[in-house]
Scaffold this active site. Structure first.
Site, short mmCIF file in Angstrom:
data_model
loop_
_atom_site.label_atom_id
_atom_site.label_comp_id
_atom_site.label_asym_id
_atom_site.label_seq_id
_atom_site.Cartn_x
_atom_site.Cartn_y
_atom_site.Cartn_z
N TRP A 1 -50.78 52.13 32.73
CA TRP A 1 -50.48 51.93 34.15
C TRP A 1 -51.61 51.20 34.86
CZ3 TRP A 1 -45.77 51.49 35.10
CH2 TRP A 1 -44.83 52.30 34.44
N ASP B 1 -53.51 55.61 42.22
CA ASP B 1 -52.13 55.76 41.74
C ASP B 1 -51.97 57.21 41.29
OD1 ASP B 1 -49.71 55.78 40.46
OD2 ASP B 1 -50.13 54.08 39.13
N LYS C 1 -41.51 61.37 39.29
CA LYS C 1 -42.22 62.24 38.35
C LYS C 1 -42.33 63.66 38.92
CE LYS C 1 -42.91 58.24 36.32
NZ LYS C 1 -44.03 57.39 36.57
C1 LIG Z 1 -44.17 55.80 36.44
C2 LIG Z 1 -45.48 55.29 36.88
C3 LIG Z 1 -45.61 54.06 37.53
C4 LIG Z 1 -44.43 53.13 37.79
O1 LIG Z 1 -43.58 53.69 38.70
P1 LIG Z 1 -42.26 52.94 39.17
O2 LIG Z 1 -41.76 53.85 40.22
O3 LIG Z 1 -41.36 52.84 37.97
O4 LIG Z 1 -42.64 51.60 39.68
C5 LIG Z 1 -46.86 53.65 37.93
N1 LIG Z 1 -47.94 54.42 37.71
C6 LIG Z 1 -47.86 55.60 37.09
C7 LIG Z 1 -49.09 56.42 36.87
C8 LIG Z 1 -46.62 56.07 36.65
O5 LIG Z 1 -46.53 57.25 36.03
#
Ligand SMILES: *Cc1c(COP(=O)(O)O)cnc(C)c1O
Length: 360
Positions: A102, A172, A196
């Site tokens: 990521w 993030d 998530k």
């Molecule tokens: C799933 C995830 C993303 C991407 O998320 P989207 O909603 O599919 O754009 C980015 N960073 C992390 C840490 C993730 O787990």
């Protein structure tokens, strides 16, 4: 109806209580005679739901008054772009910490807008650890410092908050937001896709300090400007109303659990059940350095990868699904977000023990 234990990394399991409440209210929300899905986002019913969701999120994370909460779309992935568009503020570049899949995607997008300095990287050890702050080669002129609090694929989590002085810290938190208390005041911006640990896919949450709003690149595309969304209370265009409603129900559920201190205690308990078993096993293994192991995503391998399919099949027969690891790393991964009950982790460990006895 038998519900499975769903170990998906995302979209992930939601609390059963939340789904039941949503089902009860599906056709007729609060005697309004309509579904939340059908409501005008400008009507008083939906506006109330929206405001309550924000208020509950603010309470859970103790978000200070000088931070805006934005309910956006486009996933965390769009934030990989919105962050440089809004936060570079005329500076040459930003600092990024490279911890895996990521972080790599965030770095790739930021490079479209400015200079990216990778100030620390765990690539030297196949991304199996979180680089210590003392090894970050920070630039005091950087526009911001970006890191990934939990690498969902690699299963690496920061269990500490970096200190970047006056340079805004950007995080993030897609896969560990709301899993524990965080001191929001240490951050310039926190973002997370909802699917998530918050609610359904389609909603993205951004928590941003207000002095960082309003400095986007000249003539930014309207939808990429935090100021537009902040000035319009996330209603510049139609927000993902149903996703925000479900997220609001999850926030209320988290409050009923006792808030994030209690939630963290339970997450520690669940993660320990699984990691203690893995560490005692001669058949299963987890590659991540102990102090950086994720409480949310637990990757593990079998001693003999030829048994992977048999393992997954047996899990499915026992109502445990989505344990296959990410295609980039193989093996298995158990995602055990807030909504995964202790009983789900206990069932998984019992099955792993049985599988090891048979095949080990
Ligand atoms: C799933 C995830 C993303 C991407 O998320 P989207 O909603 O599919 O754009 C980015 N960073 C992390 C840490 C993730 O787990």
């Amino acid at each position: 109806m038998a519900r499975v234990f769903n170990f998906s990394a995302g979209p992930a399991a939601l609390p059963e209580e939340v789904l039941r409440q949503a089902a009860d209210e599906l056709l007729d929300w609060n005697k309004s005679g309509q579904s939340v899905m059908e409501m005008s986002h400008r009507g008083k019913e939906y506006m109330g739901i929206h405001a309550q969701a924000e208020a509950d999120l603010r309470e859970l994370l103790a978000i200070p008054a000088n931070y805006k909460v934005l309910f956006l779309q486009g996933g965390a992935t769009l934030q990989f772009e919105m962050i440089p568009v809004n936060l570079l503020r005329g500076k040459a570049g930003a600092d990024y910490v490279h911890t895996g899949e990521w972080a790599k995607k965030a770095i790739k997008e930021a490079k479209l807008f400015g200079q990216v300095n990778v100030v620390a990287s765990a690539e030297d050890a196949n991304f199996n650890y979180a680089p210590a702050q003392k090894d970050w080669k920070l630039d005091k002129n950087a526009a911001y410092v970006h890191y990934t609090a939990n690498e969902t694929i690699g299963g690496v989590e920061f269990h500490w908050t970096p200190d970047t002085g006056d340079v805004p810290l950007v995080c993030d938190m897609s896969s560990n937001i709301l899993s524990k208390p965080v001191d929001v005041s240490k951050y310039g911006l926190i973002y997370a896709g909802a699917q998530k640990n918050i609610g359904p896919a389609g909603l993205t949450i951004v928590i941003v300090r207000d002095d960082l709003i309003g400095h986007a690149v000249p003539t930014p595309p309207t939808m990429l400007d935090y100021k537009i969304h902040a000035d319009n209370d996330s209603m510049y265009n139609t927000p993902p109303t149903y996703g925000i409603y479900i997220a609001g129900l999850v926030f209320q559920w988290l409050k009923r659990q006792g808030g994030l201190v209690a939630v963290e205690r339970k997450n520690i308990e669940k993660a320990a059940l699984l990691y203690d078993f893995l560490d005692g096993s001669k058949f299963f293994a987890n590659p991540v350095r102990k102090q950086d192991r994720s409480r949310m995503n637990v990757p593990f391998t079998l001693k003999n990868a030829e048994l992977d399919d048999a393992f997954l099949k047996g899990a499915k027969e026992r109502n445990m699904i989505q344990l296959k690891g990410h295609r980039s790393v193989g093996g298995m991964r158990a995602s055990i977000y807030n909504a995964m009950p202790v009983a789900g982790v206990e069932a998984l460990v019992a099955y792993m023990r049985e599988f090891e006895r048979q095949h080990g």
